[in-house]
Design a protein around this motif. Structure first.
Motif, mmCIF file in Angstrom:
data_model
loop_
_atom_site.group_PDB
_atom_site.id
_atom_site.type_symbol
_atom_site.label_atom_id
_atom_site.label_comp_id
_atom_site.label_asym_id
_atom_site.label_seq_id
_atom_site.Cartn_x
_atom_site.Cartn_y
_atom_site.Cartn_z
ATOM 1 N N TRP A 283 0.816 -1.212 0.000
ATOM 2 C CA TRP A 283 0.000 0.000 0.000
ATOM 3 C C TRP A 283 0.853 1.267 0.000
ATOM 4 O O TRP A 283 0.566 2.227 -0.716
ATOM 5 C CB TRP A 283 -0.924 -0.005 1.215
ATOM 6 N N VAL A 284 1.935 1.278 0.803
ATOM 7 C CA VAL A 284 2.745 2.491 0.930
ATOM 8 C C VAL A 284 3.868 2.546 -0.098
ATOM 9 O O VAL A 284 4.575 3.556 -0.173
ATOM 10 C CB VAL A 284 3.350 2.611 2.349
ATOM 11 N N ALA A 285 4.056 1.481 -0.890
ATOM 12 C CA ALA A 285 5.187 1.422 -1.818
ATOM 13 C C ALA A 285 5.310 2.648 -2.713
ATOM 14 O O ALA A 285 6.404 3.199 -2.873
ATOM 15 C CB ALA A 285 5.098 0.141 -2.655
ATOM 16 N N PRO A 286 4.212 3.156 -3.316
ATOM 17 C CA PRO A 286 4.369 4.328 -4.180
ATOM 18 C C PRO A 286 4.538 5.630 -3.408
ATOM 19 O O PRO A 286 4.853 6.663 -4.014
ATOM 20 C CB PRO A 286 3.052 4.353 -4.988
ATOM 21 N N ARG A 287 4.313 5.610 -2.102
ATOM 22 C CA ARG A 287 4.254 6.857 -1.327
ATOM 23 C C ARG A 287 5.471 7.086 -0.433
ATOM 24 O O ARG A 287 5.749 8.231 -0.079
ATOM 25 C CB ARG A 287 2.998 6.841 -0.444
ATOM 26 N N MET A 288 6.180 6.043 -0.028
ATOM 27 C CA MET A 288 7.218 6.169 0.987
ATOM 28 C C MET A 288 8.608 6.190 0.355
ATOM 29 O O MET A 288 8.905 5.398 -0.552
ATOM 30 C CB MET A 288 7.123 5.013 1.981
ATOM 31 N N GLN A 289 9.465 7.083 0.823
ATOM 32 C CA GLN A 289 10.828 7.155 0.342
ATOM 33 C C GLN A 289 11.649 5.989 0.894
ATOM 34 O O GLN A 289 11.561 5.648 2.076
ATOM 35 C CB GLN A 289 11.484 8.464 0.783
ATOM 36 N N LEU A 290 12.474 5.420 0.054
ATOM 37 C CA LEU A 290 13.297 4.286 0.471
ATOM 38 C C LEU A 290 14.469 4.709 1.354
ATOM 39 O O LEU A 290 15.072 3.874 2.019
ATOM 40 C CB LEU A 290 13.837 3.549 -0.765
#
Length: 384
Positions: free
Chosen positions: A248-255
């Motif tokens: 869910w957060v993959a496109p939103r969270m910085q690595l």
């Protein structure tokens, strides 16, 4: 060992040692012989200490996970599933390694023998492979200006530099009354400041520090608790939930939060969010590490012997991953980002690092990963 009193002489019995842990060498996690327990302690005439199959299994499975996560890193731009798996793995794979590193560092006391082991088992491999990786990038990536610098680790050699610093600081953490809260405060403060710089990757050293300090506080009975059946059962919904949240957060969270090599301001976040993320990431990493350790087999497996060679797998697999990236394989073969390609990439990475952990590879690389170097040390360090 203790001498039994004469049968005809009244003498006080020696103190009970059933629950005490014997002294052991503070070897690095990648090459260490796990501490013997009272149940499997070798006799004085035994040629070597018996290895603990559980910890060899932990090291092998962890290094396989590291290699697979690095391979997924090539596919992040084209696959949301790969990015989610990558985030789950990066949440705990290095924290797990670092916790076990701290566990095997508990007896480090700056004695001559242990300093020699630190130099030959950590410092020398760092110098050799930092130079090798810098030359590899310079020529394989056509980057003639890439510097060869021992104070600016490139790619995965940062862990050796960090391990050297953490190991030297062990006596300090062992002397503090509440070392883990202190380490967490230091990690949070590091996340505030972008001025720490890149020397020896100190940002990572400080932000990962709480995991090493936690390992220093662990005892064998803690690992017994982790391996209970109810913990294994709870680990299943834990990882399933982590995978769903990551997707869910993959496109939103910085690595960058997972790498821990940047401060909050450098990631474009408010300075105070560094403290929040430090605590949140520590808690998530701890939970997933417990789940991982709970499912590691305790008995001797076909891969147990490979646990002794994980330093070779760790240091060599980076050439394969970076070589694939420099060659642009992920761009040339777009189908690798599809589910079938992701499975294939994972299997290739796991197989490659498995081969790199085998005894023949370990013997060939012993000159760099486990050099003897008695000629460089005084007699009191080499004769023990």
């Amino acid at each position: 060992m203790f001498h039994a009193p004469n049968a005809f002489q009244r003498a006080p019995l020696p103190p009970a040692t059933r629950e005490s842990e014997p002294r052991r060498r503070a070897d690095a996690v990648l090459t260490a012989t796990p501490p013997a327990t009272a149940g499997n302690q070798p006799s004085a005439a035994a040629p070597a200490k018996r290895r603990d199959a559980y910890f060899d299994n932990v090291k092998y499975l962890a290094i396989v996970l590291v290699a697979m996560a690095h391979s997924w890193g090539l596919l992040l731009d084209d696959s949301r599933a790969a990015r989610a798996l990558y985030m789950v793995a990066y949440t705990f794979h290095m924290p797990a390694f670092i916790i076990v590193s701290g566990y095997f560092s508990r007896s480090f006391d700056m004695s001559a023998r242990k300093v020699k082991r630190l130099v030959t088992g950590v410092a020398v491999p760092y110098v050799v492979f930092e130079t090798a990786y810098s030359l590899f990038k310079r020529y394989a990536d056509d980057s003639p200006d890439h510097p060869i610098s021992l104070i600016d680790p490139w790619y995965l050699t940062w862990f050796l530099a960090a391990l050297f610093i953490w190991r030297i600081s062990t006596p300090l953490w062992q002397s503090l009354r509440h070392p883990l809260p202190v380490a967490l405060v230091i990690a949070a403060l590091a996340s505030f400041s972008p001025s720490i710089g890149d020397d020896l990757d100190l940002q990572r050293v400080l932000q990962f520090l709480p995991f090493f300090v936690l390992g220093l506080q662990l005892k064998p009975e803690h690992f017994q608790l982790v391996r209970r059946r109810e913990v294994r059962l709870l680990a299943l919904p834990l990882f399933a939930g982590a995978a769903l949240v990551a997707y869910w957060v993959a496109p939103r969270m910085q690595l960058g939060w997972f790498y821990r090599n940047s401060s909050a301001p450098e990631l474009g976040a408010p300075w105070w969010s560094g403290a929040v993320m430090t605590l949140a990431m520590f808690g998530c990493a701890l939970l997933l590490t417990i789940g991982f350790l709970a499912w590691v087999p305790r008995r001797h497996m076909w891969f147990t012997v490979l646990g002794a060679g994980t330093i070779c797998g760790y240091l060599l697999h980076g050439f394969l991953i970076k070589g694939a990236g420099f060659a642009g394989l992920h761009n040339r073969y777009a189908w690798l980002s599809e589910p079938g390609g992701l499975v294939l990439v994972s299997l290739v990475a796991a197989s490659a690092v498995t081969l790199l952990c085998t005894p023949p590879v370990r013997r060939v690389l012993r000159f760099a990963t486990e050099p003897d170097m008695n000629y460089a040390f005084r007699r009191d360090a080499t004769g023990l």
